[in-house]
Design an enzyme around this catalytic site. Structure first.
Site, PDB file in Angstrom:
ATOM      1  N   HIS A   1      -7.822  -3.341   9.985  1.00  0.00           N
ATOM      2  CA  HIS A   1      -7.514  -3.195   8.557  1.00  0.00           C
ATOM      3  C   HIS A   1      -6.290  -4.026   8.169  1.00  0.00           C
ATOM      4  CE1 HIS A   1      -4.794   0.674   9.024  1.00  0.00           C
ATOM      5  NE2 HIS A   1      -4.086  -0.410   9.170  1.00  0.00           N
TER       6      HIS A   1
ATOM      7  N   ASP B 278       0.836  -1.207   0.000  1.00  0.00           N
ATOM      8  CA  ASP B 278       0.000   0.000   0.000  1.00  0.00           C
ATOM      9  C   ASP B 278       0.870   1.256   0.000  1.00  0.00           C
ATOM     10  OD1 ASP B 278       0.904  -0.281   2.600  1.00  0.00           O
ATOM     11  OD2 ASP B 278      -1.079  -0.461   3.500  1.00  0.00           O
TER      12      ASP B 278
ATOM     13  N   ASN C  66      -8.046  -1.195  14.003  1.00  0.00           N
ATOM     14  CA  ASN C  66      -9.438  -1.375  13.582  1.00  0.00           C
ATOM     15  C   ASN C  66      -9.613  -2.620  12.703  1.00  0.00           C
ATOM     16  OD1 ASN C  66      -8.334  -0.664  11.153  1.00  0.00           O
ATOM     17  ND2 ASN C  66      -9.515   1.212  10.866  1.00  0.00           N
TER      18      ASN C  66
ATOM     19  N   GLU D 288      -9.864  -0.558   4.864  1.00  0.00           N
ATOM     20  CA  GLU D 288     -10.472  -0.185   6.138  1.00  0.00           C
ATOM     21  C   GLU D 288     -11.798  -0.942   6.322  1.00  0.00           C
ATOM     22  OE1 GLU D 288      -8.649   1.381   8.085  1.00  0.00           O
ATOM     23  OE2 GLU D 288      -7.749   3.202   7.254  1.00  0.00           O
TER      24      GLU D 288
HETATM   25  P1  PGA Z   1       1.935  -0.869  12.400  1.00  0.00           P
HETATM   26  O1  PGA Z   1       0.806  -0.722  11.320  1.00  0.00           O
HETATM   27  O2  PGA Z   1       2.737  -2.049  12.009  1.00  0.00           O
HETATM   28  O3  PGA Z   1       2.739   0.402  12.299  1.00  0.00           O
HETATM   29  O4  PGA Z   1       1.267  -1.030  13.722  1.00  0.00           O
HETATM   30  C1  PGA Z   1       0.075  -1.853  10.988  1.00  0.00           C
HETATM   31  C2  PGA Z   1      -1.103  -1.473  10.123  1.00  0.00           C
HETATM   32  O5  PGA Z   1      -1.717  -0.432  10.381  1.00  0.00           O
HETATM   33  O6  PGA Z   1      -1.418  -2.235   9.203  1.00  0.00           O
END
Ligand code: PGA
Length: 241
Positions: free
Chosen positions: A138, A67, A136, A143
């Site tokens: 995702h 992404d 959340n 999302e």
């Molecule tokens: P993080 O992000 O590894 O920085 O916690 C994970 C995500 O939001 O997919």
């Protein structure tokens, strides 16, 4: 599903690197789908360390980003493209010709998504998609509410996702409103998926993803249907399982 519960973040990073290393050992030209974020950073450090020690050679692998922030040029220091280059591609010795990052500031972002998907298909599909998980639920920038049938697309970012990225941009208001991401269907098409989660703030999302109903409201719950899913969680992230 294979669930690997490990003690802490360092153990998670080693376990994740072991999985990538095993794949590369059996298939040097393996196609990797790669995330950014705090969670996979230790895995990249571990892999780069093994490369530097001569224990691993990833130079024949092919890598695709998961992404990106919409509107951000690849060279922007907060872009996921520059993250992957800085923390993995360059120090691990994967040549630029064998990597492709979603371009955040492509003039036609939907066309860019189609090009990314086509490049993955041309490489033979993703052998191993590595994922973090948002608080959340995702995965990538899919999302809650994203259809499981989604392919790569431009996606609105949830406020909590923008909040989590605020430090990198200096202020919440400066975080892009949208992302560009492989879709849930694109992720499920990978031959193997490895989900990583570390820390107590991920425990609720991990429980909902693995033990809750399969629903677009928890995008990671789509992974319950994947035939070759490995989940690596540290004790804090596994606390509610
Ligand atoms: P993080 O992000 O590894 O920085 O916690 C994970 C995500 O939001 O997919």
């Amino acid at each position: 599903m294979e669930l690997l519960r490990v003690e802490d973040y360092d153990a998670l990073s080693r376990a994740a690197a072991n999985r990538v290393g095993r794949l590369i050992a059996s298939r040097p030209g393996a196609v990797l789908g790669l995330p950014t974020g705090e969670t996979p950073l230790g895995m990249y450090r571990e892999l780069v360390g093994r490369v530097r020690e001569g224990r691993l050679d990833v130079s024949a692998a092919i890598a695709f980003s998961l992404d990106e922030f919409h509107g951000l040029p690849p060279e922007h220091p907060a872009s996921f493209c520059s993250f992957l280059r800085r923390h993995f591609f360059e120090p691990a010795g994967i040549p630029p010709s064998r990597t492709r990052c979603l371009c955040g500031d492509a003039p036609d972002p939907e066309a860019e998504c189609a090009v990314h998907e086509a490049a993955i298909a041309a490489a033979g599909g993703i052998d191993l998609q590595v994922l973090g998980i948002g608080r959340n639920g995702h995965i990538g920038y899919n999302e809650p509410g994203t259809p499981f049938s989604s392919r790569a697309h431009v996606a609105p970012l949830a406020p909590e996702t923008r909040e989590a990225a605020a430090a990198a941009f200096g202020a919440f208001e400066l975080v892009p409103l949208r992302g560009v991401t492989l879709g849930i269907q694109s992720i499920l098409a990978a031959r193997q998926v490895m989900l990583l989660a570390s820390g107590a703030e991920k425990a609720g999302a991990v429980k909902a993803a693995l033990r809750g109903p399969v629903t677009p409201e928890v995008p990671a719950s789509a992974l319950q249907g994947h035939p070759a899913l490995t989940v690596v969680v540290d004790a804090a992230a596994a606390a509610l399982l």
